[in-house]
Design a protein around this motif. Structure first.
Motif, mmCIF file in Angstrom:
data_model
loop_
_atom_site.group_PDB
_atom_site.id
_atom_site.type_symbol
_atom_site.label_atom_id
_atom_site.label_comp_id
_atom_site.label_asym_id
_atom_site.label_seq_id
_atom_site.Cartn_x
_atom_site.Cartn_y
_atom_site.Cartn_z
ATOM 1 N N LEU A 18 0.847 -1.175 0.000
ATOM 2 C CA LEU A 18 0.000 0.000 0.000
ATOM 3 C C LEU A 18 0.886 1.229 0.000
ATOM 4 O O LEU A 18 2.009 1.182 0.502
ATOM 5 C CB LEU A 18 -0.912 0.051 1.228
ATOM 6 C CG LEU A 18 -2.108 -0.889 1.306
ATOM 7 C CD1 LEU A 18 -2.736 -0.786 2.695
ATOM 8 C CD2 LEU A 18 -3.135 -0.560 0.237
ATOM 9 N N ARG A 19 0.362 2.317 -0.539
ATOM 10 C CA ARG A 19 1.038 3.596 -0.434
ATOM 11 C C ARG A 19 0.108 4.598 0.224
ATOM 12 O O ARG A 19 -0.973 4.889 -0.295
ATOM 13 C CB ARG A 19 1.488 4.132 -1.795
ATOM 14 C CG ARG A 19 2.392 5.372 -1.653
ATOM 15 C CD ARG A 19 2.911 5.904 -2.967
ATOM 16 N NE ARG A 19 1.897 6.650 -3.701
ATOM 17 C CZ ARG A 19 2.149 7.610 -4.575
ATOM 18 N NH1 ARG A 19 3.422 7.942 -4.837
ATOM 19 N NH2 ARG A 19 1.165 8.213 -5.208
ATOM 20 N N LEU A 20 0.537 5.123 1.354
ATOM 21 C CA LEU A 20 -0.205 6.146 2.063
ATOM 22 C C LEU A 20 0.261 7.524 1.634
ATOM 23 O O LEU A 20 1.442 7.729 1.344
ATOM 24 C CB LEU A 20 -0.028 6.006 3.576
ATOM 25 C CG LEU A 20 -0.324 4.636 4.196
ATOM 26 C CD1 LEU A 20 -0.163 4.714 5.713
ATOM 27 C CD2 LEU A 20 -1.709 4.149 3.814
ATOM 28 N N SER A 21 -0.664 8.465 1.621
ATOM 29 C CA SER A 21 -0.351 9.847 1.311
ATOM 30 C C SER A 21 -0.884 10.745 2.414
ATOM 31 O O SER A 21 -1.908 10.446 3.032
ATOM 32 C CB SER A 21 -0.980 10.276 -0.020
ATOM 33 O OG SER A 21 -0.507 9.493 -1.096
ATOM 34 N N CYS A 22 -0.197 11.838 2.652
ATOM 35 C CA CYS A 22 -0.641 12.848 3.605
ATOM 36 C C CYS A 22 -0.407 14.205 2.985
ATOM 37 O O CYS A 22 0.743 14.568 2.697
ATOM 38 C CB CYS A 22 0.115 12.710 4.927
ATOM 39 S SG CYS A 22 -0.180 14.050 6.102
ATOM 40 N N VAL A 23 -1.487 14.934 2.775
ATOM 41 C CA VAL A 23 -1.421 16.265 2.191
ATOM 42 C C VAL A 23 -1.619 17.294 3.295
ATOM 43 O O VAL A 23 -2.616 17.239 4.028
ATOM 44 C CB VAL A 23 -2.475 16.447 1.094
ATOM 45 C CG1 VAL A 23 -2.376 17.851 0.498
ATOM 46 C CG2 VAL A 23 -2.305 15.402 0.004
ATOM 47 N N ALA A 24 -0.690 18.216 3.410
ATOM 48 C CA ALA A 24 -0.742 19.251 4.434
ATOM 49 C C ALA A 24 -1.171 20.574 3.833
ATOM 50 O O ALA A 24 -0.835 20.907 2.697
ATOM 51 C CB ALA A 24 0.617 19.406 5.106
ATOM 52 N N THR A 77 3.209 17.200 0.390
ATOM 53 C CA THR A 77 2.734 15.832 0.586
ATOM 54 C C THR A 77 3.875 14.934 1.042
ATOM 55 O O THR A 77 5.000 15.042 0.535
ATOM 56 C CB THR A 77 2.128 15.272 -0.706
ATOM 57 O OG1 THR A 77 1.040 16.113 -1.118
ATOM 58 C CG2 THR A 77 1.612 13.859 -0.499
ATOM 59 N N VAL A 78 3.572 14.063 1.985
ATOM 60 C CA VAL A 78 4.496 13.024 2.411
ATOM 61 C C VAL A 78 3.841 11.677 2.138
ATOM 62 O O VAL A 78 2.623 11.521 2.295
ATOM 63 C CB VAL A 78 4.890 13.179 3.893
ATOM 64 C CG1 VAL A 78 3.687 13.040 4.814
ATOM 65 C CG2 VAL A 78 5.982 12.183 4.268
ATOM 66 N N TYR A 79 4.650 10.707 1.719
ATOM 67 C CA TYR A 79 4.165 9.389 1.353
ATOM 68 C C TYR A 79 4.810 8.321 2.223
ATOM 69 O O TYR A 79 5.922 8.487 2.733
ATOM 70 C CB TYR A 79 4.499 9.070 -0.108
ATOM 71 C CG TYR A 79 4.012 10.093 -1.097
ATOM 72 C CD1 TYR A 79 2.727 10.013 -1.636
ATOM 73 C CD2 TYR A 79 4.828 11.140 -1.508
ATOM 74 C CE1 TYR A 79 2.278 10.952 -2.548
ATOM 75 C CE2 TYR A 79 4.385 12.082 -2.422
ATOM 76 C CZ TYR A 79 3.111 11.978 -2.938
ATOM 77 O OH TYR A 79 2.665 12.908 -3.848
ATOM 78 N N LEU A 80 4.113 7.228 2.364
ATOM 79 C CA LEU A 80 4.680 6.047 2.991
ATOM 80 C C LEU A 80 4.377 4.850 2.103
ATOM 81 O O LEU A 80 3.225 4.408 2.012
ATOM 82 C CB LEU A 80 4.109 5.816 4.392
ATOM 83 C CG LEU A 80 4.750 4.670 5.181
ATOM 84 C CD1 LEU A 80 6.198 5.000 5.531
ATOM 85 C CD2 LEU A 80 3.951 4.365 6.446
ATOM 86 N N GLN A 81 5.398 4.360 1.432
ATOM 87 C CA GLN A 81 5.279 3.156 0.625
ATOM 88 C C GLN A 81 5.521 1.958 1.526
ATOM 89 O O GLN A 81 6.575 1.850 2.151
ATOM 90 C CB GLN A 81 6.292 3.168 -0.521
ATOM 91 C CG GLN A 81 6.290 1.915 -1.383
ATOM 92 C CD GLN A 81 5.014 1.747 -2.174
ATOM 93 O OE1 GLN A 81 4.509 2.718 -2.739
ATOM 94 N NE2 GLN A 81 4.477 0.533 -2.209
ATOM 95 N N MET A 82 4.558 1.068 1.596
ATOM 96 C CA MET A 82 4.620 -0.088 2.470
ATOM 97 C C MET A 82 4.593 -1.345 1.616
ATOM 98 O O MET A 82 3.615 -1.600 0.905
ATOM 99 C CB MET A 82 3.454 -0.093 3.461
ATOM 100 C CG MET A 82 3.350 1.183 4.289
ATOM 101 S SD MET A 82 2.032 1.103 5.528
ATOM 102 C CE MET A 82 0.597 1.036 4.449
#
Length: 120
Positions: A18-24, A77-82
């Motif tokens: 999964l890839r999570l995204s966070c938009v600030a 944006t910061v991402y977390l590739q899992m």
């Protein structure tokens, strides 16, 4: 108004990705360290990945080699590739913005969280 909005969570089988995204919004993104935390029921909230203002990445031992944190300052944006997810990765994942000490520190913002469930 400051907002951190996570997305990308969901249900995935063990071994999946999964890839999570966070938009600030509402912050000067480049002045903040960005981190991903997670909390499973009955467990402490733990930091799983950090991306400093210099884009230096730090990982918890439990995810090292499987997760990758990146940031795009042009998109706030910061991402977390899992990758290679296991059932132990199941948790509510939160995005956190931490004001760098260079810019004063002691200011944190949290997103609402996105659920990641790893199950067969």
């Amino acid at each position: 108004q400051v907002q951190l909005v996570e997305s990308g969570g969901g249900l995935v089988q063990p071994g999946g990705s999964l890839r999570l995204s966070c938009v600030a919004s509402g912050i000067t993104f480049g002045n903040y360290h960005m981190a991903w935390y997670r909390q499973a029921p009955g467990k402490e909230r733990e930091q799983v990945a950090l991306s400093t203002i210099a884009s230096v990445a730090v990982y918890a031992d439990s995810v090292k080699g499987r997760f990758t944190i990146t940031r795009d300052n042009d998109k706030d944006t910061v991402y977390l590739q899992m990758d290679n997810l296991t059932t132990e990765d199941t948790a509510l994942y939160y995005c956190k913005a931490e004001l760098s000490g260079i810019f004063g520190g002691n200011v944190d913002f949290w997103g609402q969280g996105t659920q990641v469930t790893v199950s067969s």
